[in-house]
Scaffold this motif. Structure first.
Motif, PDB file in Angstrom:
ATOM      1  N   THR A 292       1.117  -0.995  -0.110  1.00  0.00           N
ATOM      2  CA  THR A 292       0.079  -0.194  -0.172  1.00  0.00           C
ATOM      3  C   THR A 292       0.810   1.171   0.119  1.00  0.00           C
ATOM      4  O   THR A 292       0.331   2.453  -0.233  1.00  0.00           O
ATOM      5  CB  THR A 292      -0.967   0.293   1.477  1.00  0.00           C
ATOM      6  N   LEU A 293       2.587   0.665  -0.191  1.00  0.00           N
ATOM      7  CA  LEU A 293       3.013   2.532  -0.446  1.00  0.00           C
ATOM      8  C   LEU A 293       2.571   3.098  -1.033  1.00  0.00           C
ATOM      9  O   LEU A 293       3.501   4.616  -0.546  1.00  0.00           O
ATOM     10  CB  LEU A 293       4.497   2.262  -0.274  1.00  0.00           C
ATOM     11  N   ALA A 294       2.603   2.870  -2.388  1.00  0.00           N
ATOM     12  CA  ALA A 294       2.149   3.554  -3.361  1.00  0.00           C
ATOM     13  C   ALA A 294       0.816   4.820  -2.740  1.00  0.00           C
ATOM     14  O   ALA A 294       0.658   5.876  -3.316  1.00  0.00           O
ATOM     15  CB  ALA A 294       2.484   2.799  -4.507  1.00  0.00           C
ATOM     16  N   THR A 295      -0.002   3.807  -3.201  1.00  0.00           N
ATOM     17  CA  THR A 295      -1.301   4.442  -2.239  1.00  0.00           C
ATOM     18  C   THR A 295      -0.756   5.320  -1.359  1.00  0.00           C
ATOM     19  O   THR A 295      -1.880   7.086  -1.228  1.00  0.00           O
ATOM     20  CB  THR A 295      -2.214   3.230  -2.246  1.00  0.00           C
ATOM     21  N   ASN A 296      -0.932   5.252  -0.534  1.00  0.00           N
ATOM     22  CA  ASN A 296      -0.444   5.593   1.293  1.00  0.00           C
ATOM     23  C   ASN A 296       0.368   7.136   0.626  1.00  0.00           C
ATOM     24  O   ASN A 296      -0.285   8.078   1.023  1.00  0.00           O
ATOM     25  CB  ASN A 296       0.411   4.957   1.788  1.00  0.00           C
ATOM     26  N   ALA A 297       1.303   6.941  -0.073  1.00  0.00           N
ATOM     27  CA  ALA A 297       2.290   7.972  -0.687  1.00  0.00           C
ATOM     28  C   ALA A 297       0.650   9.449  -1.755  1.00  0.00           C
ATOM     29  O   ALA A 297       1.866  10.421  -1.220  1.00  0.00           O
ATOM     30  CB  ALA A 297       3.693   8.140  -1.677  1.00  0.00           C
ATOM     31  N   LEU A 298       0.217   8.588  -2.226  1.00  0.00           N
ATOM     32  CA  LEU A 298      -0.582   9.141  -2.900  1.00  0.00           C
ATOM     33  C   LEU A 298      -1.526   9.832  -2.064  1.00  0.00           C
ATOM     34  O   LEU A 298      -1.707  11.537  -2.437  1.00  0.00           O
ATOM     35  CB  LEU A 298      -1.156   8.719  -4.188  1.00  0.00           C
ATOM     36  N   VAL A 299      -2.105   9.622  -0.859  1.00  0.00           N
ATOM     37  CA  VAL A 299      -2.853  10.558  -0.252  1.00  0.00           C
ATOM     38  C   VAL A 299      -2.590  11.074   1.391  1.00  0.00           C
ATOM     39  O   VAL A 299      -3.257  11.681   0.912  1.00  0.00           O
ATOM     40  CB  VAL A 299      -3.627   8.357   0.648  1.00  0.00           C
ATOM     41  N   GLU A 300      -1.359  10.554   0.811  1.00  0.00           N
ATOM     42  CA  GLU A 300      -0.842  11.009   2.349  1.00  0.00           C
ATOM     43  C   GLU A 300       0.317  12.391   1.352  1.00  0.00           C
ATOM     44  O   GLU A 300       0.679  13.411   1.862  1.00  0.00           O
ATOM     45  CB  GLU A 300       0.497  11.159   3.396  1.00  0.00           C
ATOM     46  N   GLY A 301       0.116  13.001  -0.189  1.00  0.00           N
ATOM     47  CA  GLY A 301       0.983  13.530  -0.943  1.00  0.00           C
ATOM     48  C   GLY A 301       2.130  13.403  -0.572  1.00  0.00           C
ATOM     49  O   GLY A 301       2.838  14.723  -1.000  1.00  0.00           O
ATOM     50  N   GLN A 302       2.863  12.443  -0.574  1.00  0.00           N
ATOM     51  CA  GLN A 302       4.057  12.516  -0.415  1.00  0.00           C
ATOM     52  C   GLN A 302       4.756  11.994  -1.996  1.00  0.00           C
ATOM     53  O   GLN A 302       3.975  11.457  -2.621  1.00  0.00           O
ATOM     54  CB  GLN A 302       4.286  11.184   0.458  1.00  0.00           C
ATOM     55  N   GLY A 303       5.806  11.879  -2.352  1.00  0.00           N
ATOM     56  CA  GLY A 303       6.620  11.097  -3.222  1.00  0.00           C
ATOM     57  C   GLY A 303       7.687  11.987  -3.944  1.00  0.00           C
ATOM     58  O   GLY A 303       7.540  13.238  -3.172  1.00  0.00           O
ATOM     59  N   GLY A 304       8.917  12.159  -5.087  1.00  0.00           N
ATOM     60  CA  GLY A 304      10.268  12.279  -5.076  1.00  0.00           C
ATOM     61  C   GLY A 304       9.532  13.135  -5.698  1.00  0.00           C
ATOM     62  O   GLY A 304       8.378  14.065  -6.263  1.00  0.00           O
ATOM     63  N   ARG A 305      10.105  14.444  -6.026  1.00  0.00           N
ATOM     64  CA  ARG A 305      10.416  15.465  -7.232  1.00  0.00           C
ATOM     65  C   ARG A 305      10.497  14.834  -8.574  1.00  0.00           C
ATOM     66  O   ARG A 305      11.744  14.708  -8.728  1.00  0.00           O
ATOM     67  CB  ARG A 305      10.913  16.274  -6.409  1.00  0.00           C
TER      68      ARG A 305
END
Length: 667
Positions: free
Chosen positions: A70-83
């Motif tokens: 769920t890491l990819a989903t969580n990252a997008l839900v929490e507004g995270q991720g690389g630039r």
């Protein structure tokens, strides 16, 4: 029984699960370990070592490893991720205003290049001079690139040329839009590509961590990853297209739910630490979202289960609004590090801060909250603004009281940005802490949970009274809120499936009366037409009450806590390819997709080539995705209306789908 064991691993926001599964005997053993965000291999190793020990089998018994996350989903839900740097070919700045692209882009850089193609694959000359000028500087400001070309799904030549140039100069990962979708709609394809580029380093780290650990343990077998539609793809393919793993965890849980309960029709709700995912099983299959998965408020072009993801879980932030006459509690959407977990990891550092705050005569604004680095490697903290860097430097690897970190009000926004980048955790009270206080969960430090809830219970409401008479009282309020909020999100998902999405259960007076079972001359009642399958480690604790509130039966399988990991190993590999035939002028037929554009003067010949291309490419892709002996099915959609007494071809689509079980190692 143990000659061909399948190892399923699910890496969630809080826990990493592992199961050893036999096609003959089902789940042989299961285990959990905390997900270690700074180094995912630690959590994976913990869960796998533990499951091997429980099963008492040699590593040579394992013939396949499959991963859901769920890491990819969580990252997008929490507004995270690389630039990521976005390069648009043949588009203009006005195109950013469509499909939420501008909002998704945020402060990430974007470049517009002249070029692109038309609907039949004909080109407008590509000019890369703006790219050559910007690249040397840009390469130091982003962690990856996304490229979207005008009608690139019909002719990807320009995307490929730009990709080569960027790789040559920057050596960074590059995603092209034509690799992710064959659908038209440039801005939405660009959005999907941008999100993919942001996720590349995260999923790369996850798969790399998993592979390193397996190599170390002598497990040399094929490795698969669950895609958002529940199908499996090889780890190598998942690295190139991590966006396809959004909703991987939820999709795996649906496949697992079907396998574990045997139910054909059900509402499946999976509660994790960060999110609750709700989907519907219809005739034994998950419904797919025809328009593409929506994650973190953005509609992508990724085919995935029609899963609705809400920021509500066991580790959700407890938000207390004390302005009214009676205090109100809301949960989520942010994930907090539960105080009980922070104290289990850092002991006295957390307890001593909470005890000191509880003894103080005056309550502080940030009492009961601490900040700690997530432990991500330094290079992922690059490009911070000076004020962000200064604040990040003050936060260490041991939790510190928020009051000691935030020296002025504007710094709260700076801290939120560090949290959004995935660099800092805020620790505070969560439903998991409430469960520790009530004695219904016991895996972490209950003393810290108790202190945190005591501090919060002292807050005064609008009438000047403490919001709760004790920590236990407040814990009960939080759990009741979770039951109610979970019921609302499950109803919202089901109403959406029924086409009645305009009814908002959170604000509807009728729904409120029905859920509260309020007496009156008019009686409202509410119910689901199928059982509610509750999944997740805390499902047995929460879901009987939620099902009762929703007027249906609860079905909580014995392996509810590892349904995702089970789903990861029982799935199939599937690949779908579409080839198009269009007519730019009378008597000319252009074949696009699954290879270079080809031009024909005979319609049947063009159709024959298109069919062959689609089928060959689907089988090739399924094999590349890890299928052992895939079989293909084919269907056609021909758009040819009657015009002036004759049929005129507008577009023909030839769609091939190939599927099969994943290859396993034969020791």
């Amino acid at each position: 029984m143990t000659s061909h064991l399948l190892l399923g691993i699910d890496t969630g926001g809080t826990y990493t699960d592992a199961v050893l599964f036999s096609e003959a005997a089902g789940v042989i053993a299961k285990a959990k370990a905390l997900t270690t965000r700074h180094d995912l291999a630690v959590g994976i190793a913990g869960a796998v070592e533990s499951v091997l020990e429980k099963a008492r089998v040699p590593v040579t018994a394992i013939s396949l490893v499959s991963l859901s996350t769920t890491l990819a989903t969580n990252a997008l839900v929490e507004g995270q991720g690389g630039r990521a740097g976005l390069v648009m070919i043949g588009f203009g700045p006005e195109d950013l205003k469509r499909d939420g692209l501008l909002e998704a882009l945020g402060s990430d850089p974007v470049l517009f290049l002249p070029g692109g193609h038309n609907v039949h694959g004909g080109e407008t000359p590509l000019d890369m001079s703006a790219l050559d000028q910007a690249l040397p500087k840009l390469a130091n400001q982003v962690s990856s690139f996304a490229i979207a070309g005008y009608f690139a799904v019909r002719n990807p030549a320009h995307e490929k040329r730009v990709r080569e140039r960027i790789r040559e100069v920057s050596h960074l990962p590059v995603t092209c839009s034509h690799e992710l979708s064959s659908k038209l709609g440039g801005p939405r394809r660009a959005l999907t590509t941008l999100l993919n580029a942001r996720l590349v380093s995260m999923i790369d780290r996850l798969i790399g961590s998993c592979e390193d650990f397996l190599k170390l343990r002598g497990i040399h077998v094929p490795m698969m990853v669950v895609r958002g539609d529940g199908a499996l793809i090889s780890a190598a393919e998942a690295r190139l297209r991590p966006i396809e793993t959004i909703l991987s965890g939820p999709a795996a849980s649906l496949v697992g739910a079907r396998h574990l309960t045997g139910l054909e029709n059900a509402v499946v709700s999976d509660i994790g630490g960060t999110t609750t995912d709700v989907a519907v099983l219809e005739k034994g299959r998950p419904r797919l979202d025809a328009d593409g998965a929506v994650v973190g408020g953005f509609r992508t072009m990724v085919e995935a289960v029609a899963m609705r993801t809400y920021g509500l879980g066991g580790d959700s932030e407890v938000r207390i609004n004390d302005r009214g006459l009676k205090a109100k509690i809301d949960l989520g959407p942010r994930r907090f590090l539960p105080l009980s977990l922070a104290a289990a990891l850092h002991g006295d550092a957390v307890i001593s801060v909470l005890e000191k705050q509880l003894r103080a005569t005056h309550a502080g604004r940030h009492d009961g909250r601490l900040a700690v680095r997530t432990g991500l490697p330094d290079h992922l903290a690059s490009g911070l603004q000076p004020q962000e860097q200064a604040l990040y430097d003050r936060i260490g690897t041991v939790p510190v009281a928020l009051a000691d970190v935030l020296l002025s009000t504007p710094q709260k926004a700076t801290l939120d940005r560090l949290v959004a980048r995935g660099l800092v955790h805020i620790s505070g009270i969560t439903p998991s802490d409430a469960m520790h206080v009530l004695g219904r969960q016991a895996q972490w430090n209950a003393a810290a949970a108790h202190l945190g809830l005591e501090i919060a219970a002292r807050m005064k409401d609008g009438s000047g009274q403490p919001i709760a008479r004790s920590a236990e009282w407040l814990a009960q309020m939080i759990v009741e809120r979770l039951t109610r909020q979970s019921s609302e999100v499950i109803l919202q998902a089901c109403l959406g499936e029924d086409g009645a999405g305009a009814i908002d259960p959170a604000t509807s007076l009728a729904v409120d009366r029905a859920l509260k079972r309020e007496p009156g001359i008019v009686r409202f009642s509410i119910g689901l037409d199928r059982p509610l399958v509750g999944l997740g480690a805390s499902a047995p604790v929460y879901y009987p009450d939620i099902a009762e509130m929703l007027g249906t039966d609860a079905a909580i399988p014995a392996e509810a806590d590892v349904a995702n990991a089970v789903g990861a190993v029982v799935g199939q590999v599937r690949a779908s390819v579409t080839v198009f035939v269009t007519t730019p002028e009378e008597g000319i037929y252009i074949v696009n997709g699954a290879g270079a554009s080809e031009r024909f003067v005979d319609q049947e010949q063009a159709f024959g080539v298109a069919r062959h291309r689609a089928q060959t490419m689907a089988l090739e892709t399924a094999r590349a995705n890890g299928a052992e002996e895939p079989a293909a099915t084919m269907w056609e959609e021909i758009d040819a209306p009657e015009i002036e007494g004759g049929r005129k071809l507008i577009e023909a689509r030839f769609i091939a789908s190939a599927s099969g079980r994943p290859r396993i190692a034969h020791h």
